[in-house]
Scaffold this active site. Structure first.
Site, PDB file in Angstrom:
ATOM      1  N   VAL A 134      10.511   3.036 -10.999  1.00  0.00           N
ATOM      2  CA  VAL A 134      10.093   4.406 -11.355  1.00  0.00           C
ATOM      3  C   VAL A 134      10.862   5.353 -10.451  1.00  0.00           C
ATOM      4  O   VAL A 134      11.010   5.102  -9.252  1.00  0.00           O
ATOM      5  CB  VAL A 134       8.565   4.586 -11.184  1.00  0.00           C
ATOM      6  CG1 VAL A 134       8.149   6.019 -11.487  1.00  0.00           C
ATOM      7  CG2 VAL A 134       7.819   3.618 -12.090  1.00  0.00           C
ATOM      8  N   SER A 182       9.797   5.220  -3.415  1.00  0.00           N
ATOM      9  CA  SER A 182       9.609   4.278  -2.318  1.00  0.00           C
ATOM     10  C   SER A 182       8.641   4.895  -1.325  1.00  0.00           C
ATOM     11  O   SER A 182       8.655   6.111  -1.111  1.00  0.00           O
ATOM     12  CB  SER A 182      10.953   4.020  -1.629  1.00  0.00           C
ATOM     13  OG  SER A 182      10.745   3.460  -0.350  1.00  0.00           O
ATOM     14  N   ARG A 194       8.954   4.700   1.632  1.00  0.00           N
ATOM     15  CA  ARG A 194       9.768   5.188   2.754  1.00  0.00           C
ATOM     16  C   ARG A 194      10.401   6.550   2.469  1.00  0.00           C
ATOM     17  O   ARG A 194      10.933   7.173   3.396  1.00  0.00           O
ATOM     18  CB  ARG A 194      10.851   4.166   3.105  1.00  0.00           C
ATOM     19  CG  ARG A 194      10.254   2.903   3.729  1.00  0.00           C
ATOM     20  CD  ARG A 194      11.322   1.969   4.267  1.00  0.00           C
ATOM     21  NE  ARG A 194      10.740   0.920   5.093  1.00  0.00           N
ATOM     22  CZ  ARG A 194      10.553  -0.341   4.696  1.00  0.00           C
ATOM     23  NH1 ARG A 194      10.880  -0.708   3.471  1.00  0.00           N
ATOM     24  NH2 ARG A 194      10.025  -1.218   5.516  1.00  0.00           N
ATOM     25  N   GLY A 220       5.408   4.105  -8.743  1.00  0.00           N
ATOM     26  CA  GLY A 220       5.963   2.767  -8.977  1.00  0.00           C
ATOM     27  C   GLY A 220       4.884   1.697  -8.891  1.00  0.00           C
ATOM     28  O   GLY A 220       4.811   0.792  -9.736  1.00  0.00           O
ATOM     29  N   HIS A 221       4.021   1.814  -7.870  1.00  0.00           N
ATOM     30  CA  HIS A 221       2.914   0.847  -7.748  1.00  0.00           C
ATOM     31  C   HIS A 221       1.960   0.964  -8.940  1.00  0.00           C
ATOM     32  O   HIS A 221       1.483  -0.039  -9.470  1.00  0.00           O
ATOM     33  CB  HIS A 221       2.103   1.121  -6.475  1.00  0.00           C
ATOM     34  CG  HIS A 221       2.860   0.911  -5.199  1.00  0.00           C
ATOM     35  ND1 HIS A 221       3.260   1.948  -4.395  1.00  0.00           N
ATOM     36  CD2 HIS A 221       3.286  -0.236  -4.588  1.00  0.00           C
ATOM     37  CE1 HIS A 221       3.885   1.462  -3.337  1.00  0.00           C
ATOM     38  NE2 HIS A 221       3.917   0.148  -3.431  1.00  0.00           N
ATOM     39  N   GLY A 242       0.793  -1.228   0.000  1.00  0.00           N
ATOM     40  CA  GLY A 242       0.000   0.000   0.000  1.00  0.00           C
ATOM     41  C   GLY A 242       0.820   1.270   0.000  1.00  0.00           C
ATOM     42  O   GLY A 242       2.017   1.269  -0.266  1.00  0.00           O
ATOM     43  N   GLY A 252       8.282  -4.959  -8.490  1.00  0.00           N
ATOM     44  CA  GLY A 252       9.147  -3.863  -8.927  1.00  0.00           C
ATOM     45  C   GLY A 252      10.619  -4.232  -8.839  1.00  0.00           C
ATOM     46  O   GLY A 252      11.049  -4.906  -7.892  1.00  0.00           O
ATOM     47  N   ASP A 306      13.202  -3.677  -5.684  1.00  0.00           N
ATOM     48  CA  ASP A 306      13.479  -4.740  -4.712  1.00  0.00           C
ATOM     49  C   ASP A 306      14.038  -5.939  -5.472  1.00  0.00           C
ATOM     50  O   ASP A 306      13.413  -7.005  -5.533  1.00  0.00           O
ATOM     51  CB  ASP A 306      12.189  -5.108  -3.966  1.00  0.00           C
ATOM     52  CG  ASP A 306      11.648  -3.928  -3.189  1.00  0.00           C
ATOM     53  OD1 ASP A 306      12.321  -3.490  -2.248  1.00  0.00           O
ATOM     54  OD2 ASP A 306      10.557  -3.425  -3.528  1.00  0.00           O
TER      55      ASP A 306
HETATM   56  O1  PAF Z   1       7.484  -5.395  -2.141  1.00  0.00           O
HETATM   57  C1  PAF Z   1       6.579  -5.354  -1.288  1.00  0.00           C
HETATM   58  O2  PAF Z   1       5.826  -4.399  -1.210  1.00  0.00           O
HETATM   59  C2  PAF Z   1       6.414  -6.510  -0.316  1.00  0.00           C
HETATM   60  O3  PAF Z   1       7.639  -7.040   0.043  1.00  0.00           O
HETATM   61  C3  PAF Z   1       5.478  -7.600  -0.848  1.00  0.00           C
HETATM   62  C4  PAF Z   1       6.033  -8.271  -2.095  1.00  0.00           C
HETATM   63  C5  PAF Z   1       4.114  -7.010  -1.150  1.00  0.00           C
HETATM   64  C6  PAF Z   1       5.293  -8.691   0.209  1.00  0.00           C
HETATM   65  O4  PAF Z   1       4.751  -8.174   1.381  1.00  0.00           O
END
Ligand code: PAF
Length: 279
Positions: free
Chosen positions: A176, A185, A187, A36-37, A31, A147, A150
């Protein structure tokens, strides 16, 4: 878009697609969506499958003293953004729903999980692999999107999927970036204005590393070139800078051939990661 909170409602929502053999695309997330999401969701949409986005801040991938409690959350905004991308189902379970009997069975990919981020965050990838395995079983997608920021996570998930024969294709979507190149991110929002300015040295350092590698530098010299740029700010503290093989994640000892430049850097108290496939 439907928001579904329980496994049983998810089963009801997905049963018609399973019965009809309609492909499902899964975008697992924690969330607090950023561009990026949204890019992951767009890629999922392009696959012409029924798109399920999971929104679950997974406690088992946070270590003691990490930011689980203050991890940013805004489900209402996330739901609006996901609906805007044409997502079909938002799966947003609570912790009790996902781990109703507690986390007693774990999925581990030991070799790939102990290096890079796994050194500083022991247990992190065990939590990631476990929750992703659960999500794959719950949603049964034909394709799942992750993405590239990670990168280690994607390597671990691909290995888990191959080793455990999950019938799913794992696709990695490019990172992105902000205008100055900082990887997006959730964060980044923790950063003070001064830390945010310092963090812009990260993409600059990666670029210097890329150029050093292209000019024939050894992994050691490449790491040094990256470290020298990061050292320009007293607000940055290097966790690691590594040049590794992009599939095995083993340290590269010589120049040339496939390589991934990966780093984790603290800007103040916030740990930021980034990576780049070296040419
Ligand atoms: O990349 C993330 O946001 C998390 O590590 C994931 C893959 C949703 C697992 O909780």
């Amino acid at each position: 878009m439907r928001t579904v909170r329980s496994k049983s409602d998810l089963l009801k929502a997905l049963s018609p697609a399973w019965a009809a053999g309609e492909p499902i695309a899964l975008v697992p997330t924690m969330g607090f969506f950023h561009a990026g999401h949204l890019r992951l969701m767009r890629e999922a949409k392009k696959s012409r499958a029924l798109v399920v986005v999971s929104l679950f801040v997974n406690p088992t991938q946070f270590g003691a003293g990490e930011d689980l409690d203050r991890y940013p959350r805004n489900e209402a905004r996330d739901a609006e953004l996901a609906a805007g991308e044409g997502v079909d189902i938002l799966f947003a379970p609570g912790v009790d729903e996902m781990y109703s009997r507690g986390p007693t069975t774990w999925v581990e990919v030991p070799g790939l999980s102990g290096c890079l981020c796994g050194r500083t965050r022991p247990g992190h990838f065990r939590g990631v692999a476990t929750v992703v395995a659960k999500l794959l079983n719950l949603v049964r997608p034909a394709v799942a999107f992750f993405g590239a920021k990670d990168f280690q996570q994607t390597v671990i998930i691909k290995r888990m999927v191959a080793d455990l024969d999950f019938p799913v294709e794992v696709r990695t979507v490019p990172t992105v970036r902000e205008e100055d190149g900082l990887a997006m991110s959730s964060r980044n929002g923790y950063l003070s204005p001064e830390e945010r300015r310092a963090a812009s040295l990260i993409p600059q350092a990666m670029d210097v590393g890329r150029r050093a590698w292209s000019a024939g530098a050894t992994p050691e010299k490449t790491r040094q070139a990256v470290g020298a740029v990061l050292a320009r700010s007293p607000l940055l503290r290097v966790d690691y800078v590594a040049v590794v093989h992009p599939e095995t994640l083993e340290e590269r000892m010589d120049s040339g051939g496939p390589a991934l430049l990966a780093l984790a850097v603290y800007a103040g108290a916030t740990r930021l990661i980034d990576n780049l496939l070296l040419p």
